[in-house]
Design a protein around this motif. Structure first.
Motif, PDB file in Angstrom:
ATOM      1  N   THR A   1       0.849  -1.206   0.000  1.00 34.01           N
ATOM      2  CA  THR A   1       0.000   0.000   0.000  1.00 34.01           C
ATOM      3  C   THR A   1       0.878   1.247   0.000  1.00 34.01           C
ATOM      4  O   THR A   1       0.700   2.160  -0.813  1.00 34.01           O
TER       5      THR A   1
ATOM      6  N   GLN B   1       1.171   3.877  -3.014  1.00 35.55           N
ATOM      7  CA  GLN B   1       0.760   5.276  -2.761  1.00 35.55           C
ATOM      8  C   GLN B   1       1.840   6.252  -3.195  1.00 35.55           C
ATOM      9  O   GLN B   1       1.556   7.383  -3.569  1.00 35.55           O
TER      10      GLN B   1
ATOM     11  N   GLU C   1      -6.683  -1.802   0.359  1.00 38.42           N
ATOM     12  CA  GLU C   1      -6.007  -0.506   0.214  1.00 38.42           C
ATOM     13  C   GLU C   1      -4.844  -0.597  -0.768  1.00 38.42           C
ATOM     14  O   GLU C   1      -4.583   0.336  -1.520  1.00 38.42           O
ATOM     15  N   ALA C   2      -4.128  -1.729  -0.738  1.00 33.36           N
ATOM     16  CA  ALA C   2      -3.010  -1.910  -1.674  1.00 33.36           C
ATOM     17  C   ALA C   2      -3.555  -1.861  -3.106  1.00 33.36           C
ATOM     18  O   ALA C   2      -2.977  -1.210  -3.992  1.00 33.36           O
TER      19      ALA C   2
ATOM     20  N   ALA D   1      -4.579   1.611  -4.121  1.00 27.23           N
ATOM     21  CA  ALA D   1      -3.426   2.491  -4.362  1.00 27.23           C
ATOM     22  C   ALA D   1      -2.725   2.153  -5.676  1.00 27.23           C
ATOM     23  O   ALA D   1      -1.813   2.865  -6.099  1.00 27.23           O
TER      24      ALA D   1
END
Ligand code: FAD
Length: 446
Positions: free
Chosen positions: A20, A24, A116-117, A120
């Motif tokens: 993540t 990001q 979330e990974a 992103a």
């Protein structure tokens, strides 16, 4: 300038968080995981059902902007709730009123991080098992368990977040003069459960419950569904051991004598006991964590520890935070960056391994010991009076980002001082203002 291509092996807690953070920051991330996607399978694979998350873990989650989301799933535990053999309860706060550790679901947190990974921009490849590593070329051969095909990944940096039995580390172990050790303690652990009672928690939810019994112990952490996951830590062999618990009657008798108030809220004890596995507790140390500057180990792959300080995941998350800080400064010189990373983190990994083993003794033997409790009171008072000059070891480890190696060093100094203090006093109430001044003046800062 093009950001590098990072291949991460393992979508456990550390691998998913690091992916993540990397994605990001605009890195091209491929995350290979041998299990199926837990968001689809919903399987509770792996170890402990819940975990204690503390300051170091929160700091790394904050870096990824995930503090709030995780907080929504977490249950605060403000202290230890001790259960005596007669069911008497005593509560020991972990720190000040606002200081708490948090019980989180392993699978819930893992799924959130995987989600979330992906959001992103990381490419997630489930049911892909890393089978072979070409250390000198910085490449890895990954096998698709679904398609039965192989993929050769050739990243700028290969990151082994593949846990205590890491494939990347196994490859490193075959290289000359590689340092590696694994040591098992004589105890194993088994997970049990306290279900919700009439839709409510059966025991106090905002505490980590401990039934300390000398050579062994039972603990319980709350879950969002109002149940508790209990863990029995017990020797494999010996007078009181897993080897002696062979029938439902043996187990019931053992709990009746040792943990009667727990037994009263564990209607499925014997079913759980014989259904759930007994698992090992291992400390793994190794060095270096990188070979030829083209790969690096993080999390349990680099440093698996016993769970008694609740720091394994927190240490893995701290790896991620420090990794990202060094990456930001390295100007794409990954070889140099991983050297810095391992020099910085190895002493801390060794220190937390020591602290985790020490805390087993504290939890199972000492938390119910009068002298120990008085000593804790004195240390809490020292911290209240001199917040910068005396920070108790548990507070340094759990509620700060002070390096583990530094916490261990300061803790050893405090221990020497407190041993002397406890020779002179039986109760915290006997100490005067001057005594406190004198004790804190014994601390040196070198
Ligand atoms: C009983 C128990 C209680 C614990 N309680 C706490 C606690 O309260 N607080 C805390 O901070 N820590 C706790 N821990 C420690 C914590 O569980 C670990 O430190 C943490 O899970 C490490 O995360 P990781 O991502 O490094 O490794 P793992 O969680 O082991 O993840 C590794 C991943 O790599 C994958 N993988 C492995 N090999 C391959 C391969 N060849 N190819 C592709 N993928 C692969 C695995 O499937 C897995 O998903 C506890 C541990 C135990 C055993």
């Amino acid at each position: 300038m093009r950001k590098g291509h990072m291949t991460v092996l393992g979508a456990g807690l550390s691998g998913a968080l690091l992916s993540t953070l990397l994605a990001q920051k605009g890195y091209q991330v491929q995350l290979f995981e041998k299990r199926s996607d837990p968001r689809k399978s919903g399987l509770e694979e792996g170890r402990s059902i819940n975990l204690a998350l503390s300051h170091r873990g929160w700091s790394a989650l904050e870096q990824a902007g995930l503090r709030e989301k995780v907080h929504d799933q977490a249950i605060a535990m403000q202290g230890r709730m001790m259960h005596s053999k007669t069911g008497q309860l005593s509560f020991q706060p972990y720190g000040t009123e606002e200081q708490a550790i948090y019980s989180v679901s392993r699978s819930g947190l893992n799924q959130l991080l995987i989600e979330e990974a992906e959001k992103a921009g990381a490419e997630l490849l489930f049911q892909y098992r890393c089978e072979e590593i070409y250390l000198d070329r910085g490449e890895a051969l990954i096998h698709s368990l679904e398609n039965k095909t192989n993929v050769l990944t050739q990243p700028d940096l290969l990151i082994g977040a593949d846990g205590a039995y890491s494939t990347l580390r196994t490859a490193m172990q075959k290289t000359p003069r590689y340092n590696y050790s694994q040591s098992y303690i004589e105890h194993g652990y088994k997970e049990l459960s306290i279900p919700a009672k009439n839709g409510e928690f059966a025991i106090e939810p905002n505490a980590l419950h401990i039934w300390p019994r000398g050579g062994y112990m039972l603990i319980a952490l709350p879950n969002a569904d109002k149940s508790f996951t209990c863990t029995l830590f017990l020797a494999y062999e010996g007078k009181e051991s897993f080897a002696k618990l062979n029938s439902p009657a043996d187990v019931t008798r053992f709990f009746e004598t040792q943990f009667p108030d727990a037994l009263a809220v564990m209607p499925e004890l014997t079913e759980d006991f014989f259904q759930n596995p007994t698992s090992d507790l291992v400390t793994i140390k190794c060095f270096p964590w990188s070979r030829y500057g083209k790969n690096v180990l993080i999390g349990d792959a680099a440093h698996a520890i016993v769970p008694f300080y609740g720091q394994g995941m927190n240490a893995g998350f701290e790896d991620c935070r420090i990794f990202m800080d060094l990456l930001a400064e390295c100007n794409h010189d990954y070889a140099q960056m991983v050297q810095q990373f391992q020099s910085l983190r190895k002493p801390d990994a060794d220190a937390v391994a020591t602290l985790a083993l020490q805390n087993f003794i504290e939890m199972r033997d000492l938390v119910a010991d009068r002298e120990f409790l008085e000593r804790k009171k004195i240390e809490a008072e020292l911290h209240r009076r001199f917040p910068d000059r005396w920070v108790p070891l548990y507070t340094m480890v759990t509620f700060t980002n002070i390096r583990y190696s530094e916490a261990l060093r300061i803790g050893q100094q405090q221990d020497q001082i407190m041993r002397k203090v406890m020779k002179h006093y039986d109760y915290a109430s006997e100490l005067t203002d001057q005594d406190y001044e004198r004790i804190v003046s014994l601390m040196t800062n070198d």
